[in-house]
Design a protein around this motif. Structure first.
Motif, PDB file in Angstrom:
ATOM      1  N   ALA A 161       0.831  -1.206   0.000  1.00 20.17           N
ATOM      2  CA  ALA A 161       0.000   0.000   0.000  1.00 20.17           C
ATOM      3  C   ALA A 161       0.865   1.256   0.000  1.00 20.17           C
ATOM      4  O   ALA A 161       0.650   2.181  -0.792  1.00 20.17           O
ATOM      5  N   TYR A 162       1.852   1.313   0.883  1.00 20.24           N
ATOM      6  CA  TYR A 162       2.747   2.466   0.930  1.00 20.24           C
ATOM      7  C   TYR A 162       3.492   2.630  -0.397  1.00 20.24           C
ATOM      8  O   TYR A 162       3.592   3.735  -0.945  1.00 20.24           O
ATOM      9  N   GLU A 163       4.004   1.543  -0.897  1.00 19.28           N
ATOM     10  CA  GLU A 163       4.789   1.606  -2.126  1.00 19.28           C
ATOM     11  C   GLU A 163       3.916   1.989  -3.319  1.00 19.28           C
ATOM     12  O   GLU A 163       4.350   2.723  -4.212  1.00 19.28           O
ATOM     13  N   GLY A 164       2.672   1.497  -3.334  1.00 14.95           N
ATOM     14  CA  GLY A 164       1.751   1.866  -4.406  1.00 14.95           C
ATOM     15  C   GLY A 164       1.416   3.339  -4.396  1.00 14.95           C
ATOM     16  O   GLY A 164       1.336   3.991  -5.454  1.00 14.95           O
ATOM     17  N   GLY A 165       1.237   3.905  -3.213  1.00 13.07           N
ATOM     18  CA  GLY A 165       0.989   5.338  -3.117  1.00 13.07           C
ATOM     19  C   GLY A 165       2.180   6.147  -3.584  1.00 13.07           C
ATOM     20  O   GLY A 165       2.042   7.152  -4.294  1.00 13.07           O
ATOM     21  N   ARG A 166       3.359   5.688  -3.220  1.00  9.01           N
ATOM     22  CA  ARG A 166       4.559   6.401  -3.654  1.00  9.01           C
ATOM     23  C   ARG A 166       4.709   6.341  -5.174  1.00  9.01           C
ATOM     24  O   ARG A 166       5.041   7.349  -5.814  1.00  9.01           O
TER      25      ARG A 166
END
Length: 419
Positions: A354-359
């Motif tokens: 999730a964090y990486e997708g947002g980034r």
């Protein structure tokens, strides 16, 4: 989040949820019973307010006797606890400290009051931190005395209620620690000082240019501070608490943010990891005035991660290990992460994705439309009057694209960068 390519999280009042910093249980129990009156702003409330005003004034003038004078003398254990708390506050640079009574239930000579504690750190907070309090009081000779002082619903302790507070002032930072070696707090202050100009360059807009960092003694102490199970923060290097505000909030004053460091997870990080953590959290502080309930977590967390890695030269394949694993396995996400995907305490790999997708979404905007458009997009979403349609509207107005097209571009970008 340490070890998984995502290093921080914003906790705060988003869509009615709150993690606010509140204080210590002193003594006593809640008043109950059908004869109690409902919340009111009458004579009793005014009298309780006077008691709390006197207590607040004593804090600001460093008057221990005045601070203790607000307590019921018949409850002996109160004085020892309150005296320790008062002494722990000695080095904290308070600019303001006040209480606001919001409701009182009374029966006979007993009362339960709901109140807000608002305090501001001198030179660092442009607005106060607000902590919900639940107090019990007893009336003696026409005066109300405190018999118990608890956090309000969902709250936790204040840092100074966990021990003596050590204070380190950096060029752009204030670090408050309990149970930590001064050298470690100085190191964190130096890292926060480096984070502030990096965030200013990434954010590209006005903000206070200062950050307040709290360092409790342990993971368990962090949980008590944030009013949540410590297990939720295991492996999480730091958390930012602050108010995201209602949809369409203007960029006016907002309650002060606090960055809380998990000393256990943070201590395992290398130089780059610590740099990324504090830059990520500082980015939340800088963008707070433009973050509202209309802002999805993929955008607020993605922007913070983008700001944290910006200029580090870190290869995206190394910085997004969970998402790269999914891409290489042919499992490219079909949609941008939902807010539920950022929930702590669940699947750590899913949280990492999730964090990486947002980034990656923010990286895509910065690469294709430019950094100025990314900043404008962030502000446009936060300024939306409603959550529904906020992203779609900003995609069209700022980037000239649609949700469907952007999602397809994001998935393609992900495959190109991580494949």
């Amino acid at each position: 989040m340490a070890g998984q390519g995502c290093f921080g999280r914003t906790a705060g009042r988003r869509r009615g949820a709150a993690l606010v910093l509140t204080g210590l249980v002193l003594a006593g129990s809640l008043l109950t019973g059908g004869c109690a009156e409902g919340p009111r702003r009458g004579a009793t409330a005014q009298e309780v307010q006077r008691t709390l005003d006197a207590r607040a004034a004593a804090v600001l003038r460093h008057d221990e006797a005045g601070y203790l004078a607000a307590l019921d003398p018949s409850v002996r254990q109160l004085a020892a606890v309150a005296r320790a708390e008062f002494e722990n506050l000695a080095e904290v640079p308070l600019g303001s400290w006040e209480y606001r009574v919001t409701g009182v239930r009374s029966s006979g000579g007993r009362a339960t009051a709901d109140a807000e504690l608002r305090y501001r750190l001198d030179g660092y907070d442009t607005s106060p931190v607000t902590a919900e309090r639940r107090m019990e009081l007893a009336e003696r000779d026409g005066r109300w005395y405190i018999t118990a002082d608890r956090p309000g619903h969902g709250g936790g302790q204040q840092l100074w209620q966990q021990g003596d507070v050590e204070v380190v002032r950096g060029e752009h930072s204030l670090v408050l620690g309990v149970g930590q070696a001064p050298a470690r707090l100085e190191q964190i202050a130096a890292e926060a000082d480096r984070a502030v100009p990096a965030v200013s360059a990434a954010w590209g807009g006005a903000w206070a240019g200062r950050v307040v960092v709290m360092v409790p003694a342990s993971l368990d102490a962090m949980g008590r501070l944030l009013g949540a199970p410590a297990a939720e923060f295991r492996g999480i290097a730091a958390v930012t608490t602050g108010s995201a505000g209602p949809p369409g909030r203007s960029a006016g004053p907002v309650p002060a943010d606090r960055v809380t460091v998990n000393p256990e997870a943070y201590g395992l990080l290398g130089d780059l990891g610590r740099r990324v953590v504090l830059t990520h959290e500082t980015a939340h502080v800088a963008s707070r005035a433009h973050t509202s309930a209309s802002t999805p977590l993929w955008l607020s967390e993605g922007f913070a991660d983008w700001a944290a890695y910006r200029g580090t030269g870190r290869d995206l394949r190394q910085a997004a290990p969970e998402l790269r694993r999914a891409v290489l396995g042919g499992d490219i996400p079909a949609a941008l992460p939902t807010d539920a995907d950022f929930r702590f305490g669940g699947d750590a790999r899913a949280l990492g994705r999730a964090y990486e997708g947002g980034r990656l979404a923010c990286e895509l905007i910065a690469d294709r439309w430019g950094e100025d458009r990314l900043r404008a997009f962030y502000r446009a979403v936060g300024a939306s009057e409603a959550r529904d349609g906020a992203v779609e509207s900003a995609l069209g107005e700022v980037l000239g694209t649609s949700t469907e097209r952007f999602t397809a571009d994001w998935r393609e970008y992900m495959g190109e960068r991580l494949g």
